[in-house]
Design an enzyme around this catalytic site. Structure first.
Site, short mmCIF file in Angstrom:
data_model
loop_
_atom_site.label_atom_id
_atom_site.label_comp_id
_atom_site.label_asym_id
_atom_site.label_seq_id
_atom_site.Cartn_x
_atom_site.Cartn_y
_atom_site.Cartn_z
N ASP A 3 0.86 -1.18 0.00
CA ASP A 3 0.00 0.00 0.00
C ASP A 3 0.90 1.23 0.00
OD1 ASP A 3 -2.21 1.92 0.63
OD2 ASP A 3 -3.33 0.08 0.92
N HIS B 215 2.10 1.75 -3.23
CA HIS B 215 1.18 2.68 -3.88
C HIS B 215 1.71 4.11 -3.89
CE1 HIS B 215 -2.53 -0.13 -3.16
NE2 HIS B 215 -1.58 -0.70 -3.87
#
Length: 370
Positions: free
Chosen positions: A195, A218
């Site tokens: 993430d 991310h």
């Protein structure tokens, strides 16, 4: 105070809490809690709380701390943190040691991995709440159940030289998450997760991230902000000297429709991108929901955002994308000395409902979406 092994007892939280109590109440200066090198401790969820008598506490983690693999340890007691430090002034958490979250069972049971599973918030591996003059340095934190490190309601924080790792497919495993905190410096960290490498959310001001390596993951994100029609604010953020490799996003600001507040005075500079899917993105229509998000009449305002000296390669055609709200436009976006090229393809820059000023040499050149 040294944390000691207790024979056949597989759980060490009582020994840790006793050691913490002694260190916290000590009048010695400085007070030290030591996790010895070469030892591994299975540690149940534990909270180290203040305020403390000791003027300074140094928790030196040289050994390995392992989280239980059984999810029921948390679910049965509705716990959302593994190791917590709460309400402590002048805490130093130093290391060379390792925190292993053993998160695999959480990842395969996540509703993001398996759509048939119930959505459950997993525990954060290392949580700092209401800490002031905090130093966290030199730890390896891996395979957290959900977020690896969270800093909340804290002031004057320096986090440096952390190695944070989890598989790229592991859901919601943010590296460092900052909320409701002021004067936070994150430096020299290597973060590879599933993430956001760093996420900065509401209530955070005067946050600096410098010398960061990110990938996979991310990217580095402001937000998300404004979920469930909430009011949010983030201001005075500097992200500089970052390298992002193979991430799904580069530097991102993400807000939900329907929220209120602002994200302002944010600078991204001296950043290197390599094979990043969305290198530069503002998304005021962010929607991480099973149900569709409909257009709302309000949004978190985004103002005074500067991008300077960002270079590298995009793995998608749209290297720069500013998607701003119809109701609250993005204002004061400055692009200066940007050079992003495609991995064998032409790249472009588009913006919608945004006021963009371009200085110096920029490629791709931005134009408004039709």
């Amino acid at each position: 105070m040294q944390c000691r092994s207790h024979g056949e007892n597989p759980h060490q939280e009582h020994a840790f809490l006793l050691a913490w109590k002694e260190a916290c109440n000590s009048s010695d200066y400085p007070s030290v809690l030591l996790v010895p090198e070469g030892k591994t401790y299975l540690l149940m969820p534990v909270s180290f709380s203040g305020p403390c008598r000791a003027a300074t506490i140094t928790a030196t983690i040289k050994g390995t701390l392992e989280a239980p693999t059984n999810r029921s340890v948390w679910l049965d007691r509705d716990l959302r943190e593994w190791i917590t430090f709460d309400n402590i002034d002048r805490l130093h958490v130093l290391g060379g040691g390792t925190l292993n979250g053993n998160g695999h069972e959480w990842w395969i049971s996540s509703c993001k991995t398996n759509k048939s599973m119930r959505c459950v918030t997993g525990p954060t591996a290392l949580y700092f709440r209401r800490c002031t003059h905090l130093v966290v340095e030199g730890l390896q934190i891996r395979d957290s159940m959900q977020m690896h490190v969270a800093i909340a309601y804290s002031w004057k924080v320096h986090v440096s030289r952390l190695l944070i790792t989890a598989p790229g497919w592991s859901p919601n495993t943010d590296g460092i998450h900052v909320s409701n905190s002021r004067e936070v410096l994150i430096s020299g960290c290597i973060i590879s997760t599933g993430d956001d490498c760093i996420s900065i959310v509401t209530g955070s001001m005067f946050v600096q991230a410098t010398g960061i390596f990110c990938g996979p993951g991310h990217g580095i994100s402001i937000g998300s902000l404004g979920a469930n029609k909430s009011w949010a604010h983030v201001s005075d953020v500097l992200v500089e000297r970052a390298t992002l490799v193979g991430t799904t996003n580069g530097v991102r600001i993400k807000t939900w429709q329907g929220g209120g507040g602002f994200a302002e005075r944010i600078t991204f500079q001296d950043i290197s991108m390599h094979n990043v899917t969305n290198p530069v993105i503002i998304d005021q229509n962010y929607c991480d929901s099973k149900t569709p998000c409909h257009e709302q009449g309000s949004a978190v305002a985004i103002n005074n955002i500067r991008y300077r000296n960002i270079r590298g390669t995009s793995s998608s055609r749209l290297a720069i994308n500013f998607v701003c709200s119809n109701s609250v436009h993005c204002d004061g976006i400055v692009m200066q000395d940007i050079s992003l090229v495609g991995e064998g393809t032409y790249v472009s820059c588009y913006y919608m409902n945004a006021r963009v000023l371009e200085l110096g040499y920029n490629f791709p050149y931005c134009r408004a979406a039709m």
